[in-house]
Design a protein around this motif. Structure first.
Motif, short mmCIF file in Angstrom:
data_model
loop_
_atom_site.label_atom_id
_atom_site.label_comp_id
_atom_site.label_asym_id
_atom_site.label_seq_id
_atom_site.Cartn_x
_atom_site.Cartn_y
_atom_site.Cartn_z
N LEU A 112 0.85 -1.19 0.00
CA LEU A 112 0.00 0.00 0.00
C LEU A 112 0.89 1.24 0.00
CD1 LEU A 112 -2.71 -1.02 2.64
CD2 LEU A 112 -2.57 -1.58 0.21
N GLY A 113 0.60 2.19 -0.89
CA GLY A 113 1.41 3.39 -0.98
C GLY A 113 1.17 4.36 0.17
N HIS A 127 -0.23 -9.87 -2.97
CA HIS A 127 0.68 -9.20 -3.91
C HIS A 127 0.01 -8.06 -4.69
CE1 HIS A 127 3.31 -12.44 -2.86
NE2 HIS A 127 2.54 -13.35 -3.41
N VAL A 128 -1.08 -7.54 -4.17
CA VAL A 128 -1.69 -6.34 -4.77
C VAL A 128 -0.76 -5.15 -4.53
CG1 VAL A 128 -3.57 -4.68 -4.46
CG2 VAL A 128 -4.07 -7.13 -4.62
N ARG A 129 -0.71 -4.24 -5.50
CA ARG A 129 0.05 -3.00 -5.33
C ARG A 129 -0.90 -1.82 -5.54
NH1 ARG A 129 5.54 -3.26 -8.75
NH2 ARG A 129 4.01 -3.40 -10.40
N ILE A 130 -0.98 -0.96 -4.55
CA ILE A 130 -1.87 0.20 -4.60
C ILE A 130 -1.04 1.45 -4.38
CG2 ILE A 130 -3.82 1.35 -3.47
CD1 ILE A 130 -4.93 -1.41 -2.85
N GLN A 147 -2.94 -4.25 -9.79
CA GLN A 147 -2.15 -3.04 -9.58
C GLN A 147 -3.02 -1.82 -9.83
OE1 GLN A 147 1.60 -3.04 -11.78
NE2 GLN A 147 1.53 -5.28 -11.90
N ILE A 148 -3.00 -0.89 -8.89
CA ILE A 148 -3.78 0.34 -9.00
C ILE A 148 -2.84 1.51 -8.73
CG2 ILE A 148 -5.74 1.64 -8.09
CD1 ILE A 148 -6.96 -1.03 -7.21
N GLY A 149 -2.91 2.55 -9.57
CA GLY A 149 -1.98 3.67 -9.48
C GLY A 149 -2.30 4.66 -8.38
N ASP A 150 -1.63 5.80 -8.44
CA ASP A 150 -1.79 6.84 -7.43
C ASP A 150 -3.15 7.52 -7.53
OD1 ASP A 150 0.83 6.32 -6.73
OD2 ASP A 150 1.66 8.05 -7.80
N ASP A 151 -3.62 8.03 -6.37
CA ASP A 151 -4.80 8.91 -6.31
C ASP A 151 -6.08 8.24 -6.83
OD1 ASP A 151 -3.42 11.40 -5.35
OD2 ASP A 151 -2.36 11.13 -7.25
N ALA A 152 -6.16 6.93 -6.71
CA ALA A 152 -7.36 6.21 -7.13
C ALA A 152 -8.47 6.38 -6.10
CB ALA A 152 -7.05 4.73 -7.33
#
Length: 364
Positions: A112-113, A127-130, A147-152
């Protein structure tokens, strides 16, 4: 609260009158009170603005703001563009606490970011990447390896399937499903559907048939700045990924089938349905209830009016309407002719009667 000067800065426009006027909210012109900023960006709102009690307003370019008894105003040349900036500035967005809610489940290996918000009963798979600053509302799920990018922003009940890849600033409204299996089945022998399609209507001898699932090994790939409306669905590809280009906006209740490739900056309006395997170019607009056949190509900059059914290739820049789709001017001519048809038939009946009365056989 906000001031007129702050709104003017947001719009990149000068303010007229008192820039220190303070407002609590935006409002329709006729309902606006002393603490409301009236949104009256068209001359059609003039009478409503006069009947309200607004002190400040957003007006159309060239308006005489003093004539409405206002203490201040901002004049804009393009109403809907101004509306986009104002609503963006005043929308607080969903209320979500920072961090991971104690009822959420984050499985091993998920990353998680920074400054991510994860709401109640969210499930994030292995192994999800957020990305950073993503917000995930209650009861959403993100399956393994996605995988989901920034500011979603994933609203309540959104489902993101396995291995889906999504860019930055993605928005999914409640109930959207990204990455369900494609609707793909086959029969052991040639099916009645295949026969009818090949022969344009003849199924031949009708036999018992059963359907065997073709599994979806691909996933879904979505570019930056894409939005997906409530209860819309995007199916994963059979082998390659279904893809949605950067900047495309998808309305509520839209169905995007497996293996479709949709370009950049498209608009897909409510209840659009796109069968599998089609390619749609950039900046395409499909109005409400447009249907797109499988395995066809729609070029760049195409506009399809509401209710259009597209069965064959559409060239770049065409504006189409109808079922089956034809150029819009042709469709309008056909519609006008259809409206005249009852009167034309009455005239034909009158002509037959005259001929028959004159000794003819009435066959025209």
């Amino acid at each position: 609260m906000f001031t007129l000067a702050e709104i003017a800065e947001t719009l990149g426009r000068p303010f007229e009158g008192d820039g220190t006027l303070r407002f609590v909210r935006a409002a329709e012109p006729g309902a606006a009170g002393a603490e409301d900023l009236a949104l009256a960006m068209s001359p059609s709102y003039a009478n409503a603005l006069r009947s309200g009690r607004a002190r400040g307003a957003i007006l159309w370019e060239g308006a005489d703001w003093r004539d409405f008894g206002l203490k201040g105003a901002v004049l804009v040349p393009r109403a809907r563009l101004a509306m986009a900036a104002i609503t963006s500035a005043l929308d607080p967005g969903p209320e979500m606490a920072p961090g991971v809610h104690p009822t959420a489940i984050v499985e091993a290996g998920a990353q998680l970011g920074k400054d991510v918000s994860v709401g109640p009963y969210v499930i994030i798979g292995r192994h999800v990447r957020i990305g950073a600053r993503a917000r995930i509302a209650a009861q959403a799920t993100v399956a393994e390896d996605a995988q989901i990018g920034d500011d979603a922003l994933l609203m309540q009940g959104v489902r993101i399937g396995a291995r889906v890849v999504i860019g930055d600033r993605f928005i999914a409204q409640p109930g959207a499903v990204i990455g369900g299996d494609g609707f793909s089945f086959v029969t052991p022998q040639e099916s009645g559907v295949e026969k009818a399609r090949r022969s344009l209507g003849d199924q031949g001898e009708v036999t018992t048939q059963s359907w065997t699932r073709i599994h979806s090994l691909g996933s879904v790939r979505i570019g930056d700045d894409v939005e997906v409306g409530a209860n819309s669905t995007i199916d994963r590809g059979t082998v390659s990924d279904t893809s949605i280009g950067r900047g495309t906006k998808i309305d509520n209740l839209v169905m995007v089938g497996h293996n479709n490739r949709i370009g950049e900056d498209c608009l897909l309006c409510g209840q659009v349905g796109i069968a599998g395997g089609s390619t749609i170019g950039d900046r395409v607009v499909l109005g409400g209830k447009v249907g797109v056949n499988d395995n066809i190509t729609i070029g760049n900059d195409v506009v399809a009016g509401g209710g259009t059914d597209i069965f064959t290739r559409v060239r770049d820049g065409e504006v189409i309407m109808g079922s089956p789709a034809v150029k819009m001017e042709t469709n309008m001519a056909m519609y006008r002719a259809l409206r005249r048809l009852p009167r034309a038939l009455e005239q034909l009946a009158e002509l037959r009667a005259k001929i028959k009365a004159g000794g003819g056989d009435g066959n025209v």
